[in-house]
Scaffold this motif. Structure first.
Motif, mmCIF file in Angstrom:
data_model
loop_
_atom_site.group_PDB
_atom_site.id
_atom_site.type_symbol
_atom_site.label_atom_id
_atom_site.label_comp_id
_atom_site.label_asym_id
_atom_site.label_seq_id
_atom_site.Cartn_x
_atom_site.Cartn_y
_atom_site.Cartn_z
ATOM 1 N N GLN A 32 0.828 -1.207 0.000
ATOM 2 C CA GLN A 32 0.000 0.000 0.000
ATOM 3 C C GLN A 32 0.860 1.254 0.000
ATOM 4 O O GLN A 32 0.560 2.235 -0.670
ATOM 5 N N SER A 33 1.959 1.209 0.739
ATOM 6 C CA SER A 33 2.878 2.342 0.772
ATOM 7 C C SER A 33 3.515 2.555 -0.593
ATOM 8 O O SER A 33 3.661 3.681 -1.059
ATOM 9 N N SER A 34 3.892 1.444 -1.239
ATOM 10 C CA SER A 34 4.505 1.522 -2.563
ATOM 11 C C SER A 34 3.532 2.116 -3.577
ATOM 12 O O SER A 34 3.911 2.931 -4.411
ATOM 13 N N ARG A 35 2.257 1.719 -3.494
ATOM 14 C CA ARG A 35 1.252 2.266 -4.413
ATOM 15 C C ARG A 35 1.055 3.750 -4.147
ATOM 16 O O ARG A 35 0.877 4.538 -5.075
ATOM 17 N N ALA A 36 1.068 4.141 -2.891
ATOM 18 C CA ALA A 36 0.883 5.553 -2.551
ATOM 19 C C ALA A 36 2.007 6.397 -3.149
ATOM 20 O O ALA A 36 1.780 7.532 -3.581
ATOM 21 N N GLU A 37 3.204 5.829 -3.218
ATOM 22 C CA GLU A 37 4.343 6.556 -3.776
ATOM 23 C C GLU A 37 4.207 6.760 -5.280
ATOM 24 O O GLU A 37 4.880 7.627 -5.852
ATOM 25 N N LEU A 43 -9.642 -0.733 -5.204
ATOM 26 C CA LEU A 43 -8.707 0.359 -4.943
ATOM 27 C C LEU A 43 -9.503 1.648 -4.714
ATOM 28 O O LEU A 43 -9.730 2.427 -5.644
ATOM 29 N N PRO A 44 -9.918 1.896 -3.496
ATOM 30 C CA PRO A 44 -10.789 3.040 -3.205
ATOM 31 C C PRO A 44 -10.221 4.406 -3.566
ATOM 32 O O PRO A 44 -10.977 5.346 -3.803
ATOM 33 N N SER A 45 -8.900 4.544 -3.618
ATOM 34 C CA SER A 45 -8.305 5.858 -3.883
ATOM 35 C C SER A 45 -8.143 6.168 -5.365
ATOM 36 O O SER A 45 -7.829 7.303 -5.734
ATOM 37 N N VAL A 46 -8.365 5.182 -6.215
ATOM 38 C CA VAL A 46 -8.144 5.355 -7.649
ATOM 39 C C VAL A 46 -9.332 6.066 -8.301
ATOM 40 O O VAL A 46 -10.484 5.835 -7.931
ATOM 41 N N HIS A 47 -9.046 6.922 -9.267
ATOM 42 C CA HIS A 47 -10.099 7.614 -10.018
ATOM 43 C C HIS A 47 -10.345 6.907 -11.348
ATOM 44 O O HIS A 47 -9.479 6.186 -11.854
ATOM 45 N N ALA A 48 -11.540 7.129 -11.906
ATOM 46 C CA ALA A 48 -11.902 6.548 -13.201
ATOM 47 C C ALA A 48 -12.349 7.650 -14.146
ATOM 48 O O ALA A 48 -13.066 8.574 -13.740
ATOM 49 N N SER A 75 -14.036 -7.864 -18.923
ATOM 50 C CA SER A 75 -13.006 -8.824 -19.316
ATOM 51 C C SER A 75 -11.713 -8.613 -18.531
ATOM 52 O O SER A 75 -10.918 -9.542 -18.371
ATOM 53 N N HIS A 76 -11.502 -7.391 -18.058
ATOM 54 C CA HIS A 76 -10.348 -7.088 -17.209
ATOM 55 C C HIS A 76 -10.840 -6.958 -15.771
ATOM 56 O O HIS A 76 -11.690 -6.119 -15.474
ATOM 57 N N ALA A 77 -10.294 -7.760 -14.900
ATOM 58 C CA ALA A 77 -10.740 -7.770 -13.505
ATOM 59 C C ALA A 77 -10.077 -6.652 -12.713
ATOM 60 O O ALA A 77 -8.845 -6.638 -12.577
ATOM 61 N N PRO A 78 -10.843 -5.713 -12.181
ATOM 62 C CA PRO A 78 -10.248 -4.660 -11.352
ATOM 63 C C PRO A 78 -9.459 -5.224 -10.174
ATOM 64 O O PRO A 78 -8.522 -4.582 -9.689
ATOM 65 N N GLU A 79 -9.847 -6.418 -9.752
ATOM 66 C CA GLU A 79 -9.148 -7.055 -8.630
ATOM 67 C C GLU A 79 -7.691 -7.391 -8.965
ATOM 68 O O GLU A 79 -6.876 -7.613 -8.064
ATOM 69 N N ASP A 80 -7.360 -7.439 -10.273
ATOM 70 C CA ASP A 80 -5.974 -7.674 -10.687
ATOM 71 C C ASP A 80 -5.141 -6.393 -10.700
ATOM 72 O O ASP A 80 -3.907 -6.454 -10.749
ATOM 73 N N LEU A 81 -5.797 -5.242 -10.666
ATOM 74 C CA LEU A 81 -5.083 -3.979 -10.814
ATOM 75 C C LEU A 81 -4.055 -3.710 -9.715
ATOM 76 O O LEU A 81 -2.971 -3.175 -10.010
ATOM 77 N N PRO A 82 -4.326 -4.059 -8.444
ATOM 78 C CA PRO A 82 -3.285 -3.819 -7.429
ATOM 79 C C PRO A 82 -1.952 -4.464 -7.782
ATOM 80 O O PRO A 82 -0.890 -3.876 -7.535
ATOM 81 N N ARG A 83 -1.966 -5.636 -8.390
ATOM 82 C CA ARG A 83 -0.717 -6.302 -8.761
ATOM 83 C C ARG A 83 -0.010 -5.570 -9.900
ATOM 84 O O ARG A 83 1.224 -5.516 -9.952
ATOM 85 N N LEU A 84 -0.790 -5.015 -10.834
ATOM 86 C CA LEU A 84 -0.179 -4.224 -11.903
ATOM 87 C C LEU A 84 0.505 -2.991 -11.322
ATOM 88 O O LEU A 84 1.630 -2.646 -11.718
ATOM 89 N N LEU A 85 -0.156 -2.333 -10.388
ATOM 90 C CA LEU A 85 0.423 -1.132 -9.784
ATOM 91 C C LEU A 85 1.637 -1.471 -8.930
ATOM 92 O O LEU A 85 2.615 -0.709 -8.905
ATOM 93 N N ASP A 86 1.600 -2.604 -8.233
ATOM 94 C CA ASP A 86 2.769 -3.017 -7.448
ATOM 95 C C ASP A 86 3.977 -3.217 -8.357
ATOM 96 O O ASP A 86 5.102 -2.838 -8.023
ATOM 97 N N ALA A 87 3.762 -3.821 -9.536
ATOM 98 C CA ALA A 87 4.857 -4.078 -10.477
ATOM 99 C C ALA A 87 5.390 -2.792 -11.074
ATOM 100 O O ALA A 87 6.546 -2.729 -11.520
#
Length: 253
Positions: free
Chosen positions: A5-10, A38-43, A106-118
Motif C-alpha cells: 500500500q505504501s509503494s502504491r501511494a508513492e 482500490l478506493p483511492s483510484v479515479h476513473a 473482461s479485465h478484472a479490477p481485482e488484478d489492478l493492485p498487482r499491476l500497480l505493485d509491479a
C-alpha cells in the motif's frame, strides 16, 4: 500488505481510463468493483456518444462520486482515439499513472493492485494472458487462436520480448505518455495496443508483464472485426520491415 500500500501511494495519483460505446449494463458494476479493489483510484469514462445512454449514466455516476469523471466524444471514432483523448485528459489533470481497462468486465479490477505493485520497478506494466499464471476464460477457441497468433507474429516481426503485446489492461507512468508521440498515433483496435507498447520499448522504457485472468464479456457485443485484424497485420508487418532495414543500416531511425 502495508508495504504494498505504501509503494502504491508513492506512485501518486492513478487514473483508470475506461472507453465506452453501448456499455450501459456493464459500466456500473465495473466501476463498483474498481472502487472496492482500490478506493483511492479515479476513473475516467470516455464515451463515444453511446446511443444506449452510457454517457448519461456516467454523468450520473460522476455527480454522485468525485472519483468518477466523464469525457464525452460526439462520435464512435475507435478505441485508439478514445484512449488518446483519455491520456490527454489525464496528463492535463496531473495524474501520475494512467491505466487502460475495458468496460465489459473482461479485465478484472481485482488484478489492478498487482499491476500497480509491479510499476514500482517499471514504466509500463502489461496485464498478460500468456505468461505463467495468466489465463483466458470462456473465450471462443477461434478468438484465442487469433490472439495468440497475433502476439507470436508481433513478437517475431518486432523482436519485442513481450508475450502479450495486444492486451488492453495495462498501466503507464505519465513520463511514458509524455515522451512517446501520441499526436501521430493512427492505429486502432488491438493494433493500438501493439503500437503504444512498441513505442514504449523503442523509447527505452522498462516494460514488464504481470499475469491476469481475462474473462469473455457476458453482456453486450464485442467490437472486434476483420478490419481490425487486417490493420494490425499490415501495420506490424510495416514496422517489422522498418526495424529490419534499420538493423541493416539501410534506413535511419
Amino acid at each position: 500488505m502495508a508495504d504494498q500500500q505504501s509503494s502504491r501511494a508513492e506512485l501518486g495519483k492513478v487514473l483508470v481510463v475506461i472507453p465506452t460505446y453501448n456499455e450501459r449494463e456493464n459500466l456500473g458494476p465495473i466501476v463498483k468493483r474498481l472502487n472496492e479493489a482500490l478506493p483511492s483510484v479515479h476513473a475516467l469514462v470516455v464515451d463515444d456518444g453511446s446511443p444506449d445512454g452510457t454517457g448519461q449514466l456516467a454523468d450520473e455516476m460522476a455527480a454522485a462520486d468525485e472519483r468518477v469523471h466523464v469525457l464525452h466524444r460526439t462520435e464512435k471514432a475507435g478505441l485508439g482515439a478514445a484512449y488518446i483523448a483519455g491520456f490527454g485528459w489525464a496528463l492535463e489533470h496531473g495524474y501520475d499513472v494512467v491505466v487502460e481497462m475495458d468496460a465489459d468486465g473482461s479485465h478484472a479490477p481485482e488484478d489492478l493492485p498487482r499491476l500497480l505493485d509491479a510499476l514500482s520497478d517499471a514504466d509500463l506494466v502489461l496485464g498478460s494472458r500468456y505468461v505463467p499464471g495468466g489465463k483466458v476464460v470462456n473465450w471462443p477457441k477461434r478468438r484465442e487462436v487469433l490472439s495468440r497468433g497475433g502476439n507470436i507474429y508481433s513478437k517475431l516481426a518486432l523482436g519485442a520480448k513481450v508475450n502479450d503485446i495486444t492486451g488492453g489492461f495495462r498501466a503507464y507512468r505519465h513520463e511514458v505518455l509524455e515522451k512517446i508521440r501520441l499526436d501521430n498515433v493512427a492505429s486502432q483496435g488491438y493494433c493500438f495496443q501493439i503500437d503504444l507498447a512498441w513505442r514504449t520499448i523503442e523509447a527505452g522504457f522498462e516494460v514488464v508483464e504481470v499475469p491476469i485472468t481475462f474473462v469473455e464479456r457476458q453482456v453486450g457485443v464485442s467490437k472486434m472485426s476483420g478490419n481490425i485484424v487486417r490493420e494490425a497485420l499490415w501495420r506490424v508487418t510495416k514496422w517489422g520491415v522498418r526495424r529490419r532495414l534499420e538493423q541493416l543500416g539501410l534506413r535511419r531511425r
